[in-house]
Design a protein around this motif. Structure first.
Motif, PDB file in Angstrom:
ATOM      1  N   SER A 175       0.872  -1.176   0.000  1.00  0.00           N
ATOM      2  CA  SER A 175       0.000   0.000   0.000  1.00  0.00           C
ATOM      3  C   SER A 175       0.904   1.220   0.000  1.00  0.00           C
ATOM      4  O   SER A 175       0.997   1.976   0.955  1.00  0.00           O
ATOM      5  CB  SER A 175      -0.933  -0.005   1.211  1.00  0.00           C
ATOM      6  N   GLY A 176       1.636   1.368  -1.054  1.00  0.00           N
ATOM      7  CA  GLY A 176       2.737   2.301  -1.236  1.00  0.00           C
ATOM      8  C   GLY A 176       3.866   1.477  -1.841  1.00  0.00           C
ATOM      9  O   GLY A 176       3.609   0.545  -2.611  1.00  0.00           O
ATOM     10  N   TYR A 177       5.088   1.774  -1.483  1.00  0.00           N
ATOM     11  CA  TYR A 177       6.238   1.006  -1.974  1.00  0.00           C
ATOM     12  C   TYR A 177       7.199   0.727  -0.830  1.00  0.00           C
ATOM     13  O   TYR A 177       7.381   1.551   0.058  1.00  0.00           O
ATOM     14  CB  TYR A 177       7.010   1.781  -3.053  1.00  0.00           C
ATOM     15  N   LYS A 178       7.849  -0.434  -0.921  1.00  0.00           N
ATOM     16  CA  LYS A 178       8.995  -0.725  -0.065  1.00  0.00           C
ATOM     17  C   LYS A 178      10.208  -0.797  -0.988  1.00  0.00           C
ATOM     18  O   LYS A 178      10.156  -1.392  -2.059  1.00  0.00           O
ATOM     19  CB  LYS A 178       8.844  -2.083   0.630  1.00  0.00           C
ATOM     20  N   TYR A 179      11.280  -0.173  -0.546  1.00  0.00           N
ATOM     21  CA  TYR A 179      12.548  -0.218  -1.279  1.00  0.00           C
ATOM     22  C   TYR A 179      13.548  -0.984  -0.444  1.00  0.00           C
ATOM     23  O   TYR A 179      13.736  -0.698   0.737  1.00  0.00           O
ATOM     24  CB  TYR A 179      13.069   1.195  -1.538  1.00  0.00           C
ATOM     25  N   ARG A 180      14.197  -1.966  -1.068  1.00  0.00           N
ATOM     26  CA  ARG A 180      15.290  -2.701  -0.419  1.00  0.00           C
ATOM     27  C   ARG A 180      16.560  -2.326  -1.174  1.00  0.00           C
ATOM     28  O   ARG A 180      16.701  -2.637  -2.362  1.00  0.00           O
ATOM     29  CB  ARG A 180      15.027  -4.202  -0.468  1.00  0.00           C
ATOM     30  N   LEU A 181      17.450  -1.633  -0.481  1.00  0.00           N
ATOM     31  CA  LEU A 181      18.640  -1.079  -1.114  1.00  0.00           C
ATOM     32  C   LEU A 181      19.904  -1.614  -0.481  1.00  0.00           C
ATOM     33  O   LEU A 181      19.978  -1.777   0.739  1.00  0.00           O
ATOM     34  CB  LEU A 181      18.645   0.450  -0.967  1.00  0.00           C
ATOM     35  N   VAL A 182      20.906  -1.872  -1.313  1.00  0.00           N
ATOM     36  CA  VAL A 182      22.260  -2.112  -0.823  1.00  0.00           C
ATOM     37  C   VAL A 182      23.004  -0.811  -1.075  1.00  0.00           C
ATOM     38  O   VAL A 182      23.068  -0.322  -2.205  1.00  0.00           O
ATOM     39  CB  VAL A 182      22.934  -3.294  -1.549  1.00  0.00           C
ATOM     40  N   LEU A 183      23.515  -0.231   0.022  1.00  0.00           N
ATOM     41  CA  LEU A 183      24.116   1.094  -0.019  1.00  0.00           C
ATOM     42  C   LEU A 183      25.595   1.055   0.324  1.00  0.00           C
ATOM     43  O   LEU A 183      26.026   0.219   1.117  1.00  0.00           O
ATOM     44  CB  LEU A 183      23.427   2.003   1.007  1.00  0.00           C
ATOM     45  N   ALA A 184      26.330   1.998  -0.232  1.00  0.00           N
ATOM     46  CA  ALA A 184      27.710   2.249   0.186  1.00  0.00           C
ATOM     47  C   ALA A 184      27.696   3.578   0.916  1.00  0.00           C
ATOM     48  O   ALA A 184      27.113   4.559   0.435  1.00  0.00           O
ATOM     49  CB  ALA A 184      28.639   2.304  -1.020  1.00  0.00           C
ATOM     50  N   ALA A 185      28.308   3.598   2.092  1.00  0.00           N
ATOM     51  CA  ALA A 185      28.382   4.825   2.884  1.00  0.00           C
ATOM     52  C   ALA A 185      29.745   4.879   3.560  1.00  0.00           C
ATOM     53  O   ALA A 185      30.305   3.853   3.943  1.00  0.00           O
ATOM     54  CB  ALA A 185      27.263   4.878   3.921  1.00  0.00           C
ATOM     55  N   VAL A 186      30.258   6.103   3.704  1.00  0.00           N
ATOM     56  CA  VAL A 186      31.557   6.306   4.336  1.00  0.00           C
ATOM     57  C   VAL A 186      31.335   6.539   5.827  1.00  0.00           C
ATOM     58  O   VAL A 186      30.557   7.404   6.223  1.00  0.00           O
ATOM     59  CB  VAL A 186      32.296   7.509   3.701  1.00  0.00           C
ATOM     60  N   ASP A 187      32.031   5.744   6.628  1.00  0.00           N
ATOM     61  CA  ASP A 187      31.971   5.889   8.080  1.00  0.00           C
ATOM     62  C   ASP A 187      32.873   7.062   8.468  1.00  0.00           C
ATOM     63  O   ASP A 187      34.085   7.014   8.263  1.00  0.00           O
ATOM     64  CB  ASP A 187      32.439   4.597   8.734  1.00  0.00           C
ATOM     65  N   GLY A 188      32.257   8.109   9.011  1.00  0.00           N
ATOM     66  CA  GLY A 188      33.013   9.317   9.365  1.00  0.00           C
ATOM     67  C   GLY A 188      34.123   9.071  10.370  1.00  0.00           C
ATOM     68  O   GLY A 188      35.171   9.696  10.311  1.00  0.00           O
ATOM     69  N   GLY A 189      33.907   8.142  11.294  1.00  0.00           N
ATOM     70  CA  GLY A 189      34.915   7.859  12.308  1.00  0.00           C
ATOM     71  C   GLY A 189      36.117   7.131  11.745  1.00  0.00           C
ATOM     72  O   GLY A 189      37.260   7.399  12.108  1.00  0.00           O
ATOM     73  N   GLU A 190      35.884   6.194  10.859  1.00  0.00           N
ATOM     74  CA  GLU A 190      36.968   5.375  10.303  1.00  0.00           C
ATOM     75  C   GLU A 190      37.419   5.844   8.928  1.00  0.00           C
ATOM     76  O   GLU A 190      38.506   5.501   8.482  1.00  0.00           O
ATOM     77  CB  GLU A 190      36.521   3.908  10.202  1.00  0.00           C
ATOM     78  N   GLY A 191      36.561   6.571   8.227  1.00  0.00           N
ATOM     79  CA  GLY A 191      36.902   7.018   6.882  1.00  0.00           C
ATOM     80  C   GLY A 191      36.843   5.914   5.842  1.00  0.00           C
ATOM     81  O   GLY A 191      37.333   6.088   4.734  1.00  0.00           O
TER      82      GLY A 191
END
Length: 110
Positions: free
Chosen positions: A66-82
């Motif tokens: 009843s709308g949409y579900k999105y399943r995403l594989v994301l890349a993100a940079v961890d600010g603490g570790e870089g």
């Protein structure tokens, strides 16, 4: 009249099922480069943890509910570790409303 209604309903169900690859309500692959999908990825990363910086969407799927579900594989940079890390996020969208349903790190590289 009832036979015509039954026939039309059956044809509609058949056409709808065919349009969704035979899996009505199942997860369907979508373009990870779509600007809307990227915006949902940014929303997921920011909502989960403000210290992560969104990098990209590596894989995207959508499920019609009843709308949409999105399943995403994301890349993100961890600010603490870089370091760039990979995550799986599930976001529910209905109209202009978004809700982060889950966000978890992936143990292996994508």
């Amino acid at each position: 009249m009832a036979k015509h209604c039954l026939l039309l309903c059956s044809l509609f169900l058949l056409a709808t099922t065919a349009a969704y690859g035979g899996r009505l309500g199942g997860w369907q692959p979508i373009s990870s480069s779509d600007p809307h999908v990227k915006a949902i990825g940014r929303f997921a990363v920011h909502t989960h943890n403000a210290t992560l910086e969104f990098d990209s969407v590596l894989k995207a799927e959508r499920q019609v509910v009843s709308g949409y579900k999105y399943r995403l594989v994301l890349a993100a940079v961890d600010g603490g570790e870089g370091r760039t890390k990979h995550y799986q996020a599930i976001v529910y969208e209905k109209g202009w409303n978004h809700k982060l349903l889950s966000f978890k790190p992936l143990l292996k590289s994508f």
